[in-house]
Design an enzyme around this catalytic site. Sequence first.
Site, PDB file in Angstrom:
ATOM      1  N   CYS A  44       1.046  -1.094  -0.133  1.00 57.49           N
ATOM      2  CA  CYS A  44       0.259   0.112   0.036  1.00 57.49           C
ATOM      3  C   CYS A  44       1.104   1.406  -0.240  1.00 57.49           C
ATOM      4  O   CYS A  44       1.553   0.963   0.756  1.00 57.49           O
ATOM      5  CB  CYS A  44      -0.875   0.094   1.157  1.00 57.49           C
ATOM      6  SG  CYS A  44      -2.103   2.036   1.356  1.00 57.49           S
ATOM      7  N   CYS A  47       0.265   2.953   3.415  1.00 57.48           N
ATOM      8  CA  CYS A  47       0.642   2.517   4.983  1.00 57.48           C
ATOM      9  C   CYS A  47       1.675   2.907   5.367  1.00 57.48           C
ATOM     10  O   CYS A  47       2.240   3.482   4.691  1.00 57.48           O
ATOM     11  CB  CYS A  47       0.353   1.320   4.667  1.00 57.48           C
ATOM     12  SG  CYS A  47      -1.117   0.472   4.758  1.00 57.48           S
ATOM     13  N   HIS A 107      -4.934   0.077   7.825  1.00 58.61           N
ATOM     14  CA  HIS A 107      -5.117  -0.340   6.162  1.00 58.61           C
ATOM     15  C   HIS A 107      -6.732  -0.886   6.327  1.00 58.61           C
ATOM     16  O   HIS A 107      -6.813  -0.028   5.308  1.00 58.61           O
ATOM     17  CB  HIS A 107      -4.216  -1.209   6.014  1.00 58.61           C
ATOM     18  CG  HIS A 107      -4.334  -1.601   3.977  1.00 58.61           C
ATOM     19  ND1 HIS A 107      -3.683  -0.439   3.680  1.00 58.61           N
ATOM     20  CD2 HIS A 107      -4.978  -1.923   3.411  1.00 58.61           C
ATOM     21  CE1 HIS A 107      -4.368  -1.088   1.966  1.00 58.61           C
ATOM     22  NE2 HIS A 107      -4.936  -1.963   2.292  1.00 58.61           N
ATOM     23  N   ASN A 147     -13.881   8.924  -1.853  1.00 55.77           N
ATOM     24  CA  ASN A 147     -14.381   7.530  -2.556  1.00 55.77           C
ATOM     25  C   ASN A 147     -14.018   6.297  -1.792  1.00 55.77           C
ATOM     26  O   ASN A 147     -13.081   5.891  -1.504  1.00 55.77           O
ATOM     27  CB  ASN A 147     -13.954   7.731  -3.744  1.00 55.77           C
ATOM     28  CG  ASN A 147     -13.536   8.883  -4.749  1.00 55.77           C
ATOM     29  OD1 ASN A 147     -14.522   8.863  -4.424  1.00 55.77           O
ATOM     30  ND2 ASN A 147     -13.184   9.446  -5.547  1.00 55.77           N
ATOM     31  N   SER A 155      -9.061   3.219  -6.091  1.00 54.86           N
ATOM     32  CA  SER A 155      -8.243   2.453  -5.966  1.00 54.86           C
ATOM     33  C   SER A 155      -7.348   1.845  -5.174  1.00 54.86           C
ATOM     34  O   SER A 155      -6.315   1.163  -4.682  1.00 54.86           O
ATOM     35  CB  SER A 155      -7.554   3.649  -7.419  1.00 54.86           C
ATOM     36  OG  SER A 155      -7.222   4.819  -5.921  1.00 54.86           O
ATOM     37  N   HIS A 158      -6.931   1.547   1.675  1.00 54.08           N
ATOM     38  CA  HIS A 158      -6.521   2.603   2.893  1.00 54.08           C
ATOM     39  C   HIS A 158      -7.492   3.510   3.110  1.00 54.08           C
ATOM     40  O   HIS A 158      -7.737   4.630   2.367  1.00 54.08           O
ATOM     41  CB  HIS A 158      -5.103   3.462   2.757  1.00 54.08           C
ATOM     42  CG  HIS A 158      -4.638   3.736   3.561  1.00 54.08           C
ATOM     43  ND1 HIS A 158      -3.337   2.313   5.010  1.00 54.08           N
ATOM     44  CD2 HIS A 158      -4.805   4.917   4.688  1.00 54.08           C
ATOM     45  CE1 HIS A 158      -3.472   3.467   5.118  1.00 54.08           C
ATOM     46  NE2 HIS A 158      -3.912   4.709   5.250  1.00 54.08           N
ATOM     47  N   HIS A 160      -8.874   7.298   3.668  1.00 50.70           N
ATOM     48  CA  HIS A 160      -7.792   8.279   2.857  1.00 50.70           C
ATOM     49  C   HIS A 160      -8.843   9.302   2.028  1.00 50.70           C
ATOM     50  O   HIS A 160     -10.655   8.407   1.926  1.00 50.70           O
ATOM     51  CB  HIS A 160      -7.181   8.080   2.013  1.00 50.70           C
ATOM     52  CG  HIS A 160      -7.567   7.962   0.949  1.00 50.70           C
ATOM     53  ND1 HIS A 160      -8.008   6.132   0.657  1.00 50.70           N
ATOM     54  CD2 HIS A 160      -7.282   8.479  -0.312  1.00 50.70           C
ATOM     55  CE1 HIS A 160      -7.894   6.327  -0.426  1.00 50.70           C
ATOM     56  NE2 HIS A 160      -7.503   7.136  -1.066  1.00 50.70           N
ATOM     57  N   GLN A 162      -9.858  12.995  -0.730  1.00 48.79           N
ATOM     58  CA  GLN A 162      -9.122  13.636  -1.352  1.00 48.79           C
ATOM     59  C   GLN A 162      -9.520  14.962  -1.316  1.00 48.79           C
ATOM     60  O   GLN A 162     -10.571  15.317  -1.180  1.00 48.79           O
ATOM     61  CB  GLN A 162      -8.888  12.834  -2.917  1.00 48.79           C
ATOM     62  CG  GLN A 162      -8.712  12.070  -2.532  1.00 48.79           C
ATOM     63  CD  GLN A 162      -8.578  11.709  -4.707  1.00 48.79           C
ATOM     64  OE1 GLN A 162      -7.378  11.953  -5.591  1.00 48.79           O
ATOM     65  NE2 GLN A 162      -8.685  10.575  -4.646  1.00 48.79           N
TER      66      GLN A 162
END
Length: 344
Positions: A44, A47, A107, A147, A155, A158, A160, A162
């Site tokens: 990843c 990570c 993760h 997303n 994609s 993990h 997160h 944007q």
Amino acid sequence: MTWEERWHPLREEWVIVSAHRMTRPWAGAVHAPGKTPPPYDPACHFCPGNARIGGERNPAYTGIFAFDNDHPCVGDEAPRELERPPGILRNRPAEGVARVVCYHPRHDLTMAEMTAAEIRGVLDEWARQYEELGARPEVAHVLVFENKGEAVGVSNPHPHCQIYATNFVFKTIAEESRISRAHLAATGRVLGQDVIAAEEADGRRIVADRGSAVAFVPHFARLPYEVFVMPRATHPSLASLSAGERDDLAAVMREVLVRYDNLWRMSFPYVLTLHQAPTGGGDHAGFHFHLEYHAMLRQPTLLKFLAGPELGGGSFLNDASPEEKAAELRAAETIHYKHAETAR
């Protein structure tokens, strides 16, 4: 059978509600929930301690970690001189900053499984990024979005989000600002508060309620399990919420996310967007900050596909009753099913 159009006041468009279509025969593609990822993935790029795609190595972070996206959609180095297209065609540089914010070093830990205090920490980071990036003279708007899940094409699992800080204002936010300003001028009232008042007067679509924040499946929902999370007081952005308001917002967000997961005992996919006022100047009177969860499943294995009516016709067709879907979410437990299993 039901055929109904419902007015979406924040977008000034009609949404078609045809709830009886939920039971129509389906022989198309189905969604298979992905496997639970491990707590740490050596492959990843997000990570702690791992190398990112650009070669830089992440620190051994223990909390929230933010960095500039290695594959940005906008950038400071956007070419200023572009070849001008012919006729009525136009173009311009796409300038700005694209960032990634990792919520947690684990993760496999989605926001639904984080504590309210951890979610509050994410809210504080979002507010900090909005203020920092929005203060740049070249930035007109800061869009924060997440997303989550294979169903929406993420994609990397993990946890997160944007952030796109751009030299333009995304169209939905620009329209929402214009509509909110016009509503305030015409009525003397804030459109967001009118939406909340109408939802509370009806009551059937409320999903979570905590002091200064409320969540509901809107009357005009475009997707079966779409949820709005709104502070009751009007703020242009998350940055101006008080500490108590952020606490309430975090608690309501967590309840919505836990109900999502508990609905079908799976990690529920969605697209989350923060609707915050543009930062590049202009009149944004009446803009009411809020969050929108766009849930892309209509059944555990069936996606809501955007097809002719949405992509071609430009109007959403919701084949579910917002009242029924809100009732399903309210009936879901508020203790995450994974934690409930651990407690037994």
